[in-house]
Motif scaffolding. Structure first.
Motif, PDB file in Angstrom:
ATOM      1  N   ALA A  96       0.839  -1.207   0.000  1.00  0.00           N
ATOM      2  CA  ALA A  96       0.000   0.000   0.000  1.00  0.00           C
ATOM      3  C   ALA A  96       0.871   1.253   0.000  1.00  0.00           C
ATOM      4  O   ALA A  96       0.611   2.202  -0.748  1.00  0.00           O
ATOM      5  N   LEU A  97       1.927   1.266   0.799  1.00  0.00           N
ATOM      6  CA  LEU A  97       2.830   2.415   0.847  1.00  0.00           C
ATOM      7  C   LEU A  97       3.530   2.603  -0.499  1.00  0.00           C
ATOM      8  O   LEU A  97       3.632   3.719  -1.009  1.00  0.00           O
ATOM      9  N   ARG A  98       3.963   1.505  -1.087  1.00  0.00           N
ATOM     10  CA  ARG A  98       4.631   1.545  -2.395  1.00  0.00           C
ATOM     11  C   ARG A  98       3.683   2.113  -3.450  1.00  0.00           C
ATOM     12  O   ARG A  98       4.048   2.993  -4.228  1.00  0.00           O
ATOM     13  N   THR A 103       1.847   6.666  -6.945  1.00  0.00           N
ATOM     14  CA  THR A 103       0.785   7.572  -7.377  1.00  0.00           C
ATOM     15  C   THR A 103       1.112   9.028  -7.098  1.00  0.00           C
ATOM     16  O   THR A 103       0.889   9.900  -7.953  1.00  0.00           O
ATOM     17  N   TYR A 104       1.672   9.325  -5.939  1.00  0.00           N
ATOM     18  CA  TYR A 104       1.798  10.710  -5.506  1.00  0.00           C
ATOM     19  C   TYR A 104       3.217  11.275  -5.463  1.00  0.00           C
ATOM     20  O   TYR A 104       3.381  12.466  -5.223  1.00  0.00           O
ATOM     21  N   PHE A 105       4.233  10.473  -5.686  1.00  0.00           N
ATOM     22  CA  PHE A 105       5.600  10.977  -5.543  1.00  0.00           C
ATOM     23  C   PHE A 105       6.461  10.827  -6.784  1.00  0.00           C
ATOM     24  O   PHE A 105       7.668  11.065  -6.738  1.00  0.00           O
ATOM     25  N   GLU A 110       8.554   9.677 -15.061  1.00  0.00           N
ATOM     26  CA  GLU A 110       9.746   9.440 -14.248  1.00  0.00           C
ATOM     27  C   GLU A 110       9.942   7.939 -14.011  1.00  0.00           C
ATOM     28  O   GLU A 110       8.993   7.213 -13.716  1.00  0.00           O
ATOM     29  N   SER A 111      11.175   7.478 -14.141  1.00  0.00           N
ATOM     30  CA  SER A 111      11.435   6.059 -13.921  1.00  0.00           C
ATOM     31  C   SER A 111      11.441   5.743 -12.428  1.00  0.00           C
ATOM     32  O   SER A 111      11.799   6.579 -11.599  1.00  0.00           O
ATOM     33  N   HIS A 112      11.001   4.553 -12.103  1.00  0.00           N
ATOM     34  CA  HIS A 112      10.992   4.058 -10.732  1.00  0.00           C
ATOM     35  C   HIS A 112      10.820   2.543 -10.775  1.00  0.00           C
ATOM     36  O   HIS A 112      10.613   1.973 -11.835  1.00  0.00           O
TER      37      HIS A 112
END
Length: 150
Positions: A96-98, A103-105, A110-112
């Motif tokens: 959930a944190l991931r 979604t918001y950061f 942007e790659s992640h």
């Protein structure tokens, strides 16, 4: 390290776990344990935390039953830190944190990193909170109630 206030006697199930996982280092260590890291040096290299802080966080996670130590799997004098059942129970929380972070950061281009299903390589579906009857729930659909002892 500053002494923190314990939440161990609180009736709130959000507050109590913060004694065990309520700092970013602990969550990053747990994330890395899910990714297969198990050695002190691996955690230190990945997280980039000072050895004394890492040692304190690992000790706290072991004391709270989230990690356990085992003799090193390669037979060396080192020890491995492995997730317990309680620790593995944190998987939905970290997911959930991931997903919230995705979604918001991050900007859309942007790659992640992305959590994918090992079986088919597809991104994991967004977590959803559902009622007993299957309805999708949001913050205005729930209320906190006290549970009586016994």
């Amino acid at each position: 390290m500053a002494k923190r206030t314990s939440h161990s006697t609180r009736t709130c199930p959000v507050a109590r776990p913060l004694d065990a996982i309520g700092d970013w280092w602990s969550l990053l260590i747990i994330r890395d344990a899910f990714d297969g890291l198990s050695r002190f040096g691996e955690f230190q290299k990945s997280v980039g935390v000072a050895k004394n802080v890492l040692s304190a966080r690992l000790r706290n996670l072991v004391q709270h039953g989230i990690l356990e130590t085992r003799p090193a799997s390669d037979g060396s004098a080192y020890q491995d830190y492995v997730l317990t059942e309680k620790g593995r129970g944190l998987f939905p929380l970290l997911t959930a944190l991931r997903q919230w972070g995705e979604t918001y950061f991050f900007d859309p281009a942007e790659s992640h990193v992305l959590l994918v299903d090992r079986k088919n390589g597809l991104p994991v579906r967004k977590l959803e909170l559902r009622a007993q009857d299957g309805r999708l729930l949001g913050p205005t659909d729930t209320v906190v109630q006290a549970v009586a002892e016994g």
